[in-house]
Design an enzyme around this catalytic site. Structure first.
Site, short mmCIF file in Angstrom:
data_model
loop_
_atom_site.label_atom_id
_atom_site.label_comp_id
_atom_site.label_asym_id
_atom_site.label_seq_id
_atom_site.Cartn_x
_atom_site.Cartn_y
_atom_site.Cartn_z
N LYS A 21 0.75 -1.18 -0.22
CA LYS A 21 -0.01 -0.11 -0.03
C LYS A 21 0.89 1.16 0.19
O LYS A 21 1.89 1.20 0.52
CB LYS A 21 -0.92 -0.05 1.22
CG LYS A 21 -0.62 -0.04 2.54
CD LYS A 21 -0.02 1.57 3.31
CE LYS A 21 0.68 1.14 4.62
NZ LYS A 21 1.64 2.25 4.86
N ASP A 148 -2.95 -1.48 10.15
CA ASP A 148 -2.89 -1.21 8.83
C ASP A 148 -3.87 -2.55 7.93
O ASP A 148 -3.98 -2.68 7.26
CB ASP A 148 -1.59 -0.96 8.04
CG ASP A 148 -1.09 0.18 8.36
OD1 ASP A 148 -1.84 1.20 8.83
OD2 ASP A 148 0.17 0.39 7.94
#
Ligand code: C5P
Length: 300
Positions: A21, A148
């Site tokens: 990401k 996350d």
């Protein structure tokens, strides 16, 4: 050439990709009662990915192509496995599995590699067991593994807030393609150190906030977002590691539409609307001895 189902350990029962990401801006809004921080960030999955194979085995174990990574309970993939096992114990029978992780995403780089591996573990286990857990249950487990991990479970594009557990999926307003050039300066940043190094009462009302608040219907104008991107960790990490600032500036010099740092660093990135230009910058950075990656947006 091995088939996709085939890891260095032979035929597997399942394989998952764990995408990296990139944070398109990251604001830290303040400290929370649980000791964590509230954040505001647009998370974007990119095509750079680790590969995770699931093999039937006589005992649960993890192997990894990167010998520097722990393969014991400290690895987030095994933490995810253990949480999943406890959760489905009464509902599904999970065979003993050997997980093999082929790393491509640099470690400690702000690219969410460990979180994505854990999320891929949860997705893979749920598939192998016949989907005993629905998405909200998987997201709850993911949040226990790490801040996350919930986003990494869903992947794509999202506005992420809270500690990382509040996820609002977003879509790009135009189909115009964008290309990423990433560079990892071999500086390993501890997430805890980065948060601890931030000054308290960090935030003021910023153009990034204004832009995020103006989003309507989950659609985002990439060009508008690129104009206001800011990452609260960037100055902290750059002060401790001037190479990060040098690499961010390098993307500006090479004509990037936007350059920044992802997460708590230390990966710097440039975003280009020209594929050839993004590839050329990666090649130049590699020729200069850096670990550099060309990638595109990944939207499942
Ligand atoms: O959740 P995760 O294990 O990735 O977080 C690592 C550390 O980063 C936490 O122990 C905490 O110090 C810090 N952190 C934070 N606020 C967040 C995410 C992480 O303070 N939203």
């Amino acid at each position: 050439m091995p088939r996709q189902s085939e890891s260095p350990y032979g035929e597997s029962v399942h394989v998952e990709l764990a995408h990296a990401k990139v944070n398109l801006g990251l604001k830290v809004l303040g400290t929370r009662e649980d000791g964590y921080h509230d954040i505001l960030s647009v998370f974007q999955s990119v095509t750079l990915a680790d590969q995770l194979w699931f093999h039937l085995s006589d005992q649960a174990r993890l192997s990894c192509s990167d010998p520097s990574l722990p393969t014991n309970a400290d690895n987030l993939a095994l933490k995810a496995l253990s949480l999943f096992q406890n959760e489905v114990r009464d509902r599904a029978s999970l065979p003993a599995l050997h997980l093999h992780l082929e790393k491509s995403i640099p470690v400690g780089a702000g690219l969410g590699g460990g979180s994505s591996d854990a999320a891929a573990t949860l997705r893979g286990l749920n598939t192998i067991c016949g989907q005993p857990l629905d998405t909200p249950s998987l997201l709850s487990l993911a949040a226990v593994v790490g801040s996350d991990v919930p986003f990494c479970l869903l992947e794509g594009t999202a506005l992420v807030s809270g500690r990382g557990e509040r996820i609002e999926p977003l879509r790009w307003a135009s189909a115009r393609p964008f290309y990423f050039s990433l560079v990892f300066p071999e500086v390993f940043v501890s997430t805890k150190w980065a948060y601890d190094s931030l000054a308290p009462c960090l935030t003021t009302f910023s153009p990034y906030h204004r832009f995020i608040s103006s989003l309507r219907g989950g659609r985002v104008d990439m060009t508008g977002l690129l104009e206001v991107i800011e990452n609260d960790f960037q100055s902290v990490v750059e002060r401790a590691n001037p190479i990060v600032a040098e690499l961010v500036s390098e993307f500006d010099r090479k004509g990037a539409l936007c350059s920044s740092m992802t997460g708590t660093g230390s990966t710097a990135y440039g975003i280009f609307d020209d594929r050839i230009a993004a590839l050329a910058v990666c090649d130049e950075l590699k020729a200069a001895g850096h670990r550099s990656f060309f990638c595109e947006l990944y939207c499942p």
